[in-house]
Scaffold this active site. Sequence first.
Site, PDB file in Angstrom:
ATOM      1  CG  ASP A  44      -2.108   0.937   1.042  1.00  0.00           C
ATOM      2  OD1 ASP A  44      -2.736   0.899  -0.035  1.00  0.00           O
ATOM      3  OD2 ASP A  44      -2.405   1.710   1.971  1.00  0.00           O
ATOM      4  CB  CYS A 134      -8.567   4.233  -3.058  1.00  0.00           C
ATOM      5  SG  CYS A 134      -7.252   4.250  -1.812  1.00  0.00           S
ATOM      6  CE1 TYR A 138      -6.844   1.810   2.693  1.00  0.00           C
ATOM      7  CE2 TYR A 138      -8.367   1.160   0.942  1.00  0.00           C
ATOM      8  CZ  TYR A 138      -7.163   1.001   1.601  1.00  0.00           C
ATOM      9  OH  TYR A 138      -6.279   0.033   1.186  1.00  0.00           O
ATOM     10  CE1 TYR A 164      -6.451   5.460   5.014  1.00  0.00           C
ATOM     11  CE2 TYR A 164      -5.794   3.602   6.380  1.00  0.00           C
ATOM     12  CZ  TYR A 164      -5.530   4.490   5.361  1.00  0.00           C
ATOM     13  OH  TYR A 164      -4.332   4.420   4.684  1.00  0.00           O
ATOM     14  CD  GLU A 207      -9.098  -0.024  -3.230  1.00  0.00           C
ATOM     15  OE1 GLU A 207      -8.497  -0.846  -2.510  1.00  0.00           O
ATOM     16  OE2 GLU A 207      -8.869   1.193  -3.190  1.00  0.00           O
TER      17      GLU A 207
END
Length: 220
Positions: A44, A134, A138, A164, A207
């Site tokens: 990531d 994304c 998240y 997050y 994802e």
Amino acid sequence: MSLFDDLRSAALPDWDDYTRHPFVEQLGAGTLPLAAFQDYLIQDYLFLIQFARANALAAFKSRRLEDIQHSADALATTLAETDLHVRLTASWGIDRSQLDAAPEKQATVAYTRYVLDCGQVGDQLDLNVALAPCAIGYAEIGARLAPRLEEQPEHPYRDWIAEYASEEFQQAARDAIAHLDVLAARSLTEQRFEEVATVFRTATRLESAFWQQALDGAVE
């Protein structure tokens, strides 16, 4: 209803597979193998480098100052995310130079280059839709998992969830949703919706493949 709501509805099975993937559920429960989390976090970090490039590309392709500002803010959020990755990997004895030297795995390359390709070939709407799973997903995951931190004071993935679930990241997601609506108001037609829905669906599936790559890597 926002454009994001319409896109998510058009890709709901894929969205649920992504936001409730076994990787996410195990992470939330605190049962995710550390090897899977470590593999994910390194990949990531590499992903975020390309994601930062995509936000910079969005700024480059912008003709309005408000769009440039949105891309600059999104880029700043992405760069801030890398601080979390560097901090956590450092606790395992992996420094930034080792992170930068790590090879990108297949799912990392597939996803990031798809997003960049959307930006290079398409317009602002295409690129921002490709970034949306994304940027927004998240935040949704972080908010849903946040109560686990109260239930488990010693949660092994507290820092990730807190990042997050934070108001800063939640606001960035709200900004991304609002900006999609601004772009849609300028150019969205029924035909264009079908095109960007395909982009959104593809990015969402990528994802899920990114999560799965980490689970697979933990058992290799």
